[in-house]
Design an enzyme around this catalytic site. Structure first.
Site, mmCIF file in Angstrom:
data_model
loop_
_atom_site.group_PDB
_atom_site.id
_atom_site.type_symbol
_atom_site.label_atom_id
_atom_site.label_comp_id
_atom_site.label_asym_id
_atom_site.label_seq_id
_atom_site.Cartn_x
_atom_site.Cartn_y
_atom_site.Cartn_z
ATOM 1 N N SER A 76 37.929 17.167 -7.449
ATOM 2 C CA SER A 76 36.547 17.380 -7.035
ATOM 3 C C SER A 76 35.798 16.053 -6.988
ATOM 4 O O SER A 76 35.577 15.400 -8.016
ATOM 5 C CB SER A 76 35.851 18.332 -8.010
ATOM 6 O OG SER A 76 34.506 18.487 -7.631
ATOM 7 N N HIS A 80 38.341 18.451 -2.817
ATOM 8 C CA HIS A 80 37.259 19.420 -3.010
ATOM 9 C C HIS A 80 35.921 18.683 -2.959
ATOM 10 O O HIS A 80 35.717 17.684 -3.639
ATOM 11 C CB HIS A 80 37.456 20.093 -4.371
ATOM 12 C CG HIS A 80 36.492 21.186 -4.688
ATOM 13 N ND1 HIS A 80 36.673 22.489 -4.263
ATOM 14 C CD2 HIS A 80 35.331 21.180 -5.401
ATOM 15 C CE1 HIS A 80 35.676 23.240 -4.712
ATOM 16 N NE2 HIS A 80 34.831 22.476 -5.403
ATOM 17 N N ASP A 114 31.670 19.210 -3.155
ATOM 18 C CA ASP A 114 30.603 20.112 -3.591
ATOM 19 C C ASP A 114 29.278 19.758 -2.930
ATOM 20 O O ASP A 114 28.711 18.704 -3.210
ATOM 21 C CB ASP A 114 30.410 19.989 -5.106
ATOM 22 C CG ASP A 114 31.604 20.523 -5.873
ATOM 23 O OD1 ASP A 114 31.911 21.716 -5.720
ATOM 24 O OD2 ASP A 114 32.218 19.742 -6.621
ATOM 25 N N MET A 122 25.381 20.653 -2.756
ATOM 26 C CA MET A 122 24.353 21.372 -3.540
ATOM 27 C C MET A 122 22.978 21.091 -2.952
ATOM 28 O O MET A 122 22.740 20.006 -2.424
ATOM 29 C CB MET A 122 24.360 20.876 -4.988
ATOM 30 C CG MET A 122 25.688 20.997 -5.683
ATOM 31 S SD MET A 122 25.557 20.343 -7.362
ATOM 32 C CE MET A 122 27.286 20.330 -7.847
ATOM 33 N N HIS A 159 32.883 23.225 -0.782
ATOM 34 C CA HIS A 159 32.270 24.269 -1.615
ATOM 35 C C HIS A 159 30.752 24.152 -1.486
ATOM 36 O O HIS A 159 30.157 23.199 -1.997
ATOM 37 C CB HIS A 159 32.748 24.042 -3.060
ATOM 38 C CG HIS A 159 32.114 24.918 -4.080
ATOM 39 N ND1 HIS A 159 32.232 24.695 -5.437
ATOM 40 C CD2 HIS A 159 31.340 26.044 -3.971
ATOM 41 C CE1 HIS A 159 31.581 25.613 -6.114
ATOM 42 N NE2 HIS A 159 31.018 26.438 -5.257
ATOM 43 N N MET A 199 27.146 25.119 -2.453
ATOM 44 C CA MET A 199 26.276 25.757 -3.451
ATOM 45 C C MET A 199 24.854 25.647 -2.919
ATOM 46 O O MET A 199 24.017 24.911 -3.457
ATOM 47 C CB MET A 199 26.432 25.046 -4.805
ATOM 48 C CG MET A 199 27.686 25.436 -5.541
ATOM 49 S SD MET A 199 28.195 24.193 -6.732
ATOM 50 C CE MET A 199 29.153 23.151 -5.652
ATOM 51 N N MET A 233 34.324 30.604 -10.179
ATOM 52 C CA MET A 233 33.671 29.551 -10.975
ATOM 53 C C MET A 233 33.966 29.818 -12.446
ATOM 54 O O MET A 233 33.693 30.908 -12.957
ATOM 55 C CB MET A 233 32.152 29.570 -10.752
ATOM 56 C CG MET A 233 31.692 29.085 -9.389
ATOM 57 S SD MET A 233 32.351 27.486 -8.868
ATOM 58 C CE MET A 233 31.853 26.406 -10.198
ATOM 59 N N GLY A 293 26.943 23.682 -10.521
ATOM 60 C CA GLY A 293 25.867 22.689 -10.460
ATOM 61 C C GLY A 293 26.229 21.339 -11.051
ATOM 62 O O GLY A 293 25.678 20.324 -10.635
ATOM 63 N N PHE A 294 27.164 21.333 -11.984
ATOM 64 C CA PHE A 294 27.459 20.073 -12.680
ATOM 65 C C PHE A 294 28.946 19.969 -13.006
ATOM 66 O O PHE A 294 29.597 20.979 -13.259
ATOM 67 C CB PHE A 294 26.666 19.989 -13.999
ATOM 68 C CG PHE A 294 25.190 20.148 -13.804
ATOM 69 C CD1 PHE A 294 24.386 19.061 -13.491
ATOM 70 C CD2 PHE A 294 24.605 21.407 -13.894
ATOM 71 C CE1 PHE A 294 23.028 19.216 -13.286
ATOM 72 C CE2 PHE A 294 23.241 21.577 -13.689
ATOM 73 C CZ PHE A 294 22.444 20.473 -13.383
ATOM 74 N N GLY A 295 29.434 18.731 -13.030
ATOM 75 C CA GLY A 295 30.786 18.484 -13.500
ATOM 76 C C GLY A 295 30.773 18.374 -15.016
ATOM 77 O O GLY A 295 29.713 18.273 -15.645
ATOM 78 N N GLY A 296 31.949 18.404 -15.596
ATOM 79 C CA GLY A 296 32.097 18.135 -17.023
ATOM 80 C C GLY A 296 31.581 19.205 -17.965
ATOM 81 O O GLY A 296 31.294 18.912 -19.126
ATOM 82 N N ASP A 335 37.483 26.701 -10.497
ATOM 83 C CA ASP A 335 36.663 25.479 -10.459
ATOM 84 C C ASP A 335 35.750 25.409 -11.683
ATOM 85 O O ASP A 335 34.905 26.279 -11.881
ATOM 86 C CB ASP A 335 35.818 25.536 -9.169
ATOM 87 C CG ASP A 335 34.998 24.282 -8.921
ATOM 88 O OD1 ASP A 335 35.133 23.312 -9.674
ATOM 89 O OD2 ASP A 335 34.214 24.291 -7.938
ATOM 90 N N GLY A 375 37.456 17.904 -11.577
ATOM 91 C CA GLY A 375 36.604 16.734 -11.340
ATOM 92 C C GLY A 375 36.799 15.700 -12.424
ATOM 93 O O GLY A 375 37.535 14.726 -12.265
HETATM 94 C C1 DX5 Z 1 30.561 22.405 -10.273
HETATM 95 C C2 DX5 Z 1 31.468 22.035 -9.144
HETATM 96 C C3 DX5 Z 1 32.795 21.561 -9.546
HETATM 97 C C4 DX5 Z 1 32.795 20.341 -10.454
HETATM 98 C C5 DX5 Z 1 33.897 20.562 -11.448
HETATM 99 O O1 DX5 Z 1 29.505 23.158 -9.824
HETATM 100 O O2 DX5 Z 1 31.658 23.134 -8.277
HETATM 101 O O3 DX5 Z 1 33.659 21.346 -8.440
HETATM 102 O O4 DX5 Z 1 32.980 19.129 -9.799
HETATM 103 O O5 DX5 Z 1 33.865 19.564 -12.397
HETATM 104 P P1 DX5 Z 1 34.789 19.564 -13.690
HETATM 105 O O6 DX5 Z 1 36.202 19.706 -13.242
HETATM 106 O O7 DX5 Z 1 34.493 18.238 -14.316
HETATM 107 O O8 DX5 Z 1 34.348 20.724 -14.551
HETATM 108 ZN ZN ZN Z 2 33.202 23.001 -6.673
#
Ligand code: DX5
Ligand code: ZN
Length: 218
Positions: free
Chosen positions: A9, A34, A36, A38, A67, A69, A138, A143-146, A176, A198
């Site tokens: 991602s 991938h 994202d 938003m 993807h 959002m 999901m 909305g956020f990574g990590g 994801d 990600g």
């Molecule tokens: C979150 C995104 C994901 C995100 C995943 O809303 O859709 O694709 O990048 O990040 P990780 O793998 O760090 O949880």
């Molecule tokens: Zn995603």
């Protein structure tokens, strides 16, 4: 033997070195990239839009798995196809006329994916499951990574697998959010076909090794 597909991602990439990051993906064993998108309305964050999508699309040799959002993703189907996306995934929660949107995505020459938030049950897909190429579950709130992986996803994958088999659907199951060393094998065992990751990949000391590890799971 089942082959796990891996989709890094881009959200967790170093945006000051986007070219280098895409080149790393190109030479890796990743299957898709991938991306994202938003809008700050459907999710409480804003990421990137078409200028980035198009630029990455020109350099990336892997199929783009986009993807959305955003509210009203149907407005951007043609633009997404023009940017070279292979897969366009839209949220169930953002589409009033989901069936129409799925067919418009396919008519534009892309594969169609539907995304479910953690609180949305798989049963809402009963009447479209045969028309979609992919269901993206999901495993964090989008909305956020990590973020921390939501455990309920493991059972949810099994419920989705049952629905897919019962309806004779060919849809792939993608997961994801919070996919990493410990959660990934359990997701694959439960029936996931595609792993999005990600932080686990882009923040790794060696992203190529992180990708290899995810690819080795079956
Ligand atoms: C979150 C995104 C994901 C995100 C995943 O809303 O859709 O694709 O990048 O990040 P990780 O793998 O760090 O949880
Ligand atoms: Zn995603």
């Amino acid at each position: 033997m089942k082959r796990t597909l891996v989709a890094p991602s881009l959200l967790s990439a170093d945006f000051l070195n986007l070219k280098g990051e895409v080149e790393m993906i190109n030479k890796s064993k990743a299957d898709w990239l991938h991306m994202d998108v938003m809008d700050g309305v459907f999710v409480p964050n804003i990421s990137f839009g078409f200028p980035i999508l198009e630029a990455v699309g020109r350099l990336c040799t892997k199929p783009l798995d986009v993807h959305f959002m955003i509210v009203h993703p149907e407005k951007y189907i043609n633009q997404t196809a023009k940017a070279g996306a292979m897969m366009m995934s839209v949220h169930y929660e953002a589409c009033v006329h989901l069936h129409r949107t799925i067919f418009q995505i396919r008519e534009a020459g892309m594969k169609a994916g539907v995304v479910l938030n953690p609180s949305t049950p798989v049963s809402v897909l009963e009447d479209v499951i045969r028309d979609v190429d992919l269901v993206l579950l999901m495993s964090v709130n989008p909305g956020f990574g990590g973020q921390k992986f939501i455990e309920n996803t493991i059972d949810k994958i099994a419920r989705l697998r049952n629905l897919i088999d019962a309806r004779n659907s060919k849809a792939l199951i993608e997961v994801d959010g919070g996919v990493q060393k410990e959660t990934a094998p359990r997701l694959v065992k439960s029936g996931a076909d595609v792993l999005v990751a990600g932080n686990y990949i882009f923040k790794a000391e060696n992203p190529l090794i992180a990708i290899d590890y995810l690819k080795s799971l079956d």
